[in-house]
Enzyme design. Sequence first.
Site, PDB file in Angstrom:
ATOM      1  N   ASP A  84      28.996  91.795-148.304  1.00 50.66           N
ATOM      2  CA  ASP A  84      28.547  92.004-146.928  1.00 50.66           C
ATOM      3  C   ASP A  84      28.401  93.498-146.618  1.00 50.66           C
ATOM      4  O   ASP A  84      27.926  93.870-145.546  1.00 50.66           O
ATOM      5  CB  ASP A  84      29.462  91.299-145.912  1.00 50.66           C
ATOM      6  CG  ASP A  84      30.873  91.844-145.929  1.00 50.66           C
ATOM      7  OD1 ASP A  84      31.211  92.655-146.814  1.00 50.66           O
ATOM      8  OD2 ASP A  84      31.662  91.446-145.037  1.00 50.66           O
ATOM      9  N   SER A  85      28.761  94.349-147.585  1.00 50.20           N
ATOM     10  CA  SER A  85      28.464  95.779-147.429  1.00 50.20           C
ATOM     11  C   SER A  85      26.954  96.003-147.384  1.00 50.20           C
ATOM     12  O   SER A  85      26.501  97.106-147.077  1.00 50.20           O
ATOM     13  CB  SER A  85      29.104  96.603-148.554  1.00 50.20           C
ATOM     14  OG  SER A  85      28.814  96.046-149.815  1.00 50.20           O
ATOM     15  N   GLU A 145      41.834  95.513-152.365  1.00 47.07           N
ATOM     16  CA  GLU A 145      41.048  96.730-152.064  1.00 47.07           C
ATOM     17  C   GLU A 145      41.921  97.772-151.367  1.00 47.07           C
ATOM     18  O   GLU A 145      42.689  97.444-150.440  1.00 47.07           O
ATOM     19  CB  GLU A 145      39.858  96.379-151.151  1.00 47.07           C
ATOM     20  CG  GLU A 145      39.068  97.636-150.750  1.00 47.07           C
ATOM     21  CD  GLU A 145      37.753  97.363-150.030  1.00 47.07           C
ATOM     22  OE1 GLU A 145      37.373  96.186-149.892  1.00 47.07           O
ATOM     23  OE2 GLU A 145      37.123  98.354-149.620  1.00 47.07           O
TER      24      GLU A 145
HETATM   25  O1  KIV Z   1      30.999  93.740-149.531  1.00 45.07           O
HETATM   26  C1  KIV Z   1      31.561  94.466-150.366  1.00 45.07           C
HETATM   27  O2  KIV Z   1      31.000  95.454-150.865  1.00 45.07           O
HETATM   28  C2  KIV Z   1      32.912  94.131-150.755  1.00 45.07           C
HETATM   29  C3  KIV Z   1      33.577  95.089-151.714  1.00 45.07           C
HETATM   30  C4  KIV Z   1      34.284  96.132-150.952  1.00 45.07           C
HETATM   31  C5  KIV Z   1      34.423  94.399-152.689  1.00 45.07           C
HETATM   32  O3  KIV Z   1      33.468  93.181-150.303  1.00 45.07           O
END
Ligand code: KIV
Length: 288
Positions: A46-47, A184
């Site tokens: 979701d990043s 994380e």
């Molecule tokens: O959405 C993302 O990039 C993540 C990572 C931080 C693992 O969940």
Amino acid sequence: MAKKKTILDLYQMKETGEQAVWMVLYDACFASYAEEAGMDMILCGDSVGMIVYGYPGTVPVTMDVSIAHAQAVRRGAPNTYLIGDMPFGSYHISAEDAVKNALRFYKEADVDAIKLEGGVAVADKIRAIVNAGMVVFGHIGLTPQSSAAMGGFKAQGRTAEAAKAIIEDAIAVYEAGARCLLLEGVPEEVCAYVHKMLPIPVYGIGAGADTDGQVLLAADALGMYKNFTPKFAKKYCDIAGVATQGMADYIKEVKEGQFPTPSHKYKFTGDLEQLDAVFEEMKDKFKK
Ligand code: KIV
């Protein structure tokens, strides 16, 4: 071409001590590079909200956006283990809602697993999704969807008391049936305890080396995202630099008449005199 991994392969890798490597990316093009490079897993995270859509965080990301990107990644990497990331709000209202949204990832984007953030607080949602026959990766520690509640994107578990809460979350996620866990933004010592304690694969992003594998965002590892690079990320190349230079070269060449050259042009295969005649005729019509 390497065979697509299954959850059993991930457990086998843990058993033999082989580190699993995953990367976070969102489109077919980069997914195809990851597959060619031999990436064990891809998380369509979701990043995407920050990296692709320019939001300051992941909160605005919706199910429809997440599904569209997971589909693109699956098309680009048909043989790579793919994890869909449940966006904020897609599993918080009820267990029924969580199952419904997790199913969408499986049915519409052909994922191999889903990931969701949180520990004790979301254990009932994890259990419901697992009971519906899906593979869940837990995600605890620095959970970006709750960054507002955490006061920002801050490392977690840095005191004994805070570490205890991380360990409680890890146990809750495991007991709810999650098959893998991602930690994380926690100190290596805390991750090491969780890794030692749980029988499932424990992966890390900014959690040190005592893990069953590592995750990085392509945006950080390949130097694509210029706004911010977390302390834990290593930059393996500089796509932003290469791309900016390429664009500057393109602008310069067009402005100076160096592009396109004959090798970039299509050849006219007809009679040039006839073409002239057509032009004259059309020119007259155009004048009327
Ligand atoms: O959405 C993302 O990039 C993540 C990572 C931080 C693992 O969940």
